[in-house]
Design an enzyme around this catalytic site. Structure first.
Site, short mmCIF file in Angstrom:
data_model
loop_
_atom_site.label_atom_id
_atom_site.label_comp_id
_atom_site.label_asym_id
_atom_site.label_seq_id
_atom_site.Cartn_x
_atom_site.Cartn_y
_atom_site.Cartn_z
N LYS A 1 17.08 -1.52 -7.06
CA LYS A 1 17.87 -2.60 -6.46
C LYS A 1 19.13 -2.86 -7.28
O LYS A 1 20.18 -3.18 -6.72
CB LYS A 1 17.04 -3.88 -6.33
CG LYS A 1 15.97 -3.75 -5.28
CD LYS A 1 15.40 -5.09 -4.89
CE LYS A 1 14.40 -4.92 -3.76
NZ LYS A 1 13.65 -6.13 -3.45
N LYS B 1 10.12 5.22 1.67
CA LYS B 1 9.25 4.22 2.30
C LYS B 1 10.03 3.42 3.35
O LYS B 1 11.26 3.29 3.25
CB LYS B 1 8.62 3.30 1.26
CG LYS B 1 9.57 2.34 0.63
CD LYS B 1 8.86 1.22 -0.12
CE LYS B 1 9.94 0.27 -0.61
NZ LYS B 1 9.59 -0.93 -1.22
N LYS C 1 13.01 -2.96 5.06
CA LYS C 1 13.70 -3.90 5.97
C LYS C 1 15.20 -3.64 6.00
O LYS C 1 15.86 -3.91 6.98
CB LYS C 1 13.50 -5.33 5.46
CG LYS C 1 12.17 -5.94 5.80
CD LYS C 1 12.14 -7.36 5.22
CE LYS C 1 10.77 -7.98 5.39
NZ LYS C 1 10.65 -9.24 4.66
P1 TYM Z 1 7.87 -7.43 0.07
O1 TYM Z 1 8.34 -8.65 0.78
O2 TYM Z 1 8.86 -6.37 -0.23
O3 TYM Z 1 6.71 -6.75 0.90
C1 TYM Z 1 5.55 -7.47 1.32
C2 TYM Z 1 4.34 -6.57 1.25
O4 TYM Z 1 4.53 -5.41 2.07
C3 TYM Z 1 4.27 -4.23 1.31
N1 TYM Z 1 5.16 -3.16 1.80
C4 TYM Z 1 4.71 -2.00 2.29
N2 TYM Z 1 3.47 -1.51 2.46
C5 TYM Z 1 3.38 -0.29 2.99
N3 TYM Z 1 4.43 0.47 3.37
C6 TYM Z 1 5.69 0.02 3.23
N4 TYM Z 1 6.72 0.76 3.61
C7 TYM Z 1 5.88 -1.27 2.65
N5 TYM Z 1 6.97 -2.02 2.36
C8 TYM Z 1 6.51 -3.17 1.84
C9 TYM Z 1 4.60 -4.62 -0.12
O5 TYM Z 1 3.96 -3.77 -1.04
C10 TYM Z 1 4.07 -6.03 -0.17
O6 TYM Z 1 2.69 -6.03 -0.42
N6 TYM Z 1 7.51 -8.76 -4.72
C11 TYM Z 1 6.83 -8.82 -3.45
C12 TYM Z 1 6.49 -10.22 -3.00
C13 TYM Z 1 5.71 -10.99 -4.00
C14 TYM Z 1 4.34 -10.80 -4.32
C15 TYM Z 1 4.05 -11.79 -5.30
C16 TYM Z 1 3.36 -9.91 -3.89
C17 TYM Z 1 6.19 -12.02 -4.73
N7 TYM Z 1 5.17 -12.52 -5.52
C18 TYM Z 1 2.77 -11.89 -5.84
C19 TYM Z 1 2.10 -10.02 -4.46
C20 TYM Z 1 1.81 -11.00 -5.42
C21 TYM Z 1 7.76 -8.22 -2.38
O7 TYM Z 1 8.95 -8.24 -2.51
O8 TYM Z 1 7.10 -7.83 -1.26
#
Ligand code: TYM
Length: 336
Positions: free
Chosen positions: A115, A198, A201
């Site tokens: 990022k 992967k 969004k």
């Molecule tokens: P975020 O918002 O990017 O994504 C949310 C969840 O979706 C999963 N994910 C995917 N799984 C499979 N294939 C994909 N292409 C894919 N893209 C995203 C992510 O692994 C995630 O589980 N940092 C985290 C949010 C967060 C969080 C936390 C998660 C903040 N605090 C504490 C767990 C525990 C994030 O940006 O997820």
């Protein structure tokens, strides 16, 4: 026996895509519905501001995503569903844990490096750098046992464990060491147009990502355009890079239909990729239809959504407060 605690979060930027759904939220709903765990699921709005957000749109997206939480099957009676910034204990613990995290280990975080490269040189903000410390606080403040996430979050989970261990060895047993809960087949759903990447969004290619609110026609059209290979064989081959597109489509189809890879292979034996892609698209559209219907029914009821958020935040705060008190005590803060 004490219930195990499950916790996870998602950023409320844009509408979630099917990677977020199959990789994460669908598993949250399944574990919530076993009734055997205490669950905390939240919208990570504090994390989202590491990239500039338009304030008006950000509020709308937070409501959109919360309505989607409910539409996807999360239940405010069974799980604490909340917005991260409504529970200030996260930020307070994040500051404290930042003093137990090391510059070197944060610099090595893959997501920071990726990022950071996208932000303008000289404008990489400190929030982006310390992002995983806030994530560690999110997890550790509830003494979470399991964190259901996609594969991309594994490194952040390891960091949370390291920080917890460091705090525990300085001050005695305080935090539980959380374990990631990553589904093998859906933990990394790939981009439909570049199957080595992967699904994300923010992909600039509109065909790469299927959003959970895409119309049936759009979903099927995107799957029909999915990049595969020239072998014309629907077969899952894990370590074969050429099969990345087919592997990902098979994983999605398997998650939707419950069919195993061998069964899918026989179903499409002798058929072209066109039939397979249409079947995957239709199955995804079918599974998303009731979610979209429920979303439409509740999205405009802001009072209801805000009441649910409030209830969730109170529940989360009540669980977080005692541990934060213990942390303050162990550090030696004078408490009034
Ligand atoms: P975020 O918002 O990017 O994504 C949310 C969840 O979706 C999963 N994910 C995917 N799984 C499979 N294939 C994909 N292409 C894919 N893209 C995203 C992510 O692994 C995630 O589980 N940092 C985290 C949010 C967060 C969080 C936390 C998660 C903040 N605090 C504490 C767990 C525990 C994030 O940006 O997820």
């Amino acid at each position: 026996m004490a219930k195990k605690t499950f916790l996870s979060g998602i950023q409320p930027t844009n509408i979630p895509h099917i990677g977020n759904y199959f990789g994460a939220v669908k598993n949250w709903v399944e574990s919530q519905n076993t009734g055997e765990m205490e669950s905390f699921y939240f919208l990570a709005d504090l994390h989202a501001i590491t990239v500039r957000q338009d304030p008006k749109l950000f509020k709308q997206q937070t409501l959109d995503c919360f309505a989607l939480f409910l539409a996807m099957g999360l239940d405010p009676e069974k799980s604490a569903l909340f917005v991260q910034s409504h529970v200030p204990e996260h930020s307070e613990l994040a500051w404290i844990l930042g003093c137990y995290a090391q510059f070197g280990e944060l610099s090595r975080m893959t997501q920071f490096k990726e990022k950071g490269e996208k932000q303008k040189e000289g404008e990489v903000n400190v929030g982006l750098f310390s992002y995983p410390v806030l994530q560690a606080a999110d997890i550790l403040i509830y003494n979470a046992d399991f964190v259901p996430v996609g594969k991309d979050q594994k490194q952040h989970l390891e960091l949370a464990r390291n920080i917890a261990q460091r705090f525990n060895s300085a001050h005695g047993e305080t935090f539980k060491l959380p374990a990631p809960d990553i589904r093998k087949s859906t933990g990394k759903i790939m981009s439909l147009s570049e199957p080595a990447k992967k699904m994300s969004k923010s992909d600039s290619n509109a065909n790469a990502t299927v959003f959970v609110l895409d119309s049936r026609d759009t979903i099927i059209k995107k799957f029909k355009r999915a990049v595969t290979d020239s072998e014309a064989l629907v077969e899952y081959r894990e370590d074969d890079e050429a099969k990345a597109g087919i592997n990902s489509l098979m994983s999605i189809y398997s998650a939707v239909t419950g069919k195993g890879f061998d069964e899918i292979k026989s179903e499409f034996a002798g058929k072209g990729y066109g039939d397979f892609k249409t079947a995957v698209g239709e199955s995804v559209a079918d599974i998303l239809a009731p979610i979209q219907e429920k979303y439409t029914a509740i999205r405009n009821d802001n009072h209801f959504l805000e009441a649910c958020m409030k209830q969730g935040a109170e529940r989360a705060s009540a669980k977080a407060r005692p541990l934060l008190h213990e942390v303050r005590e162990k550090i030696g803060f004078l408490q009034l």
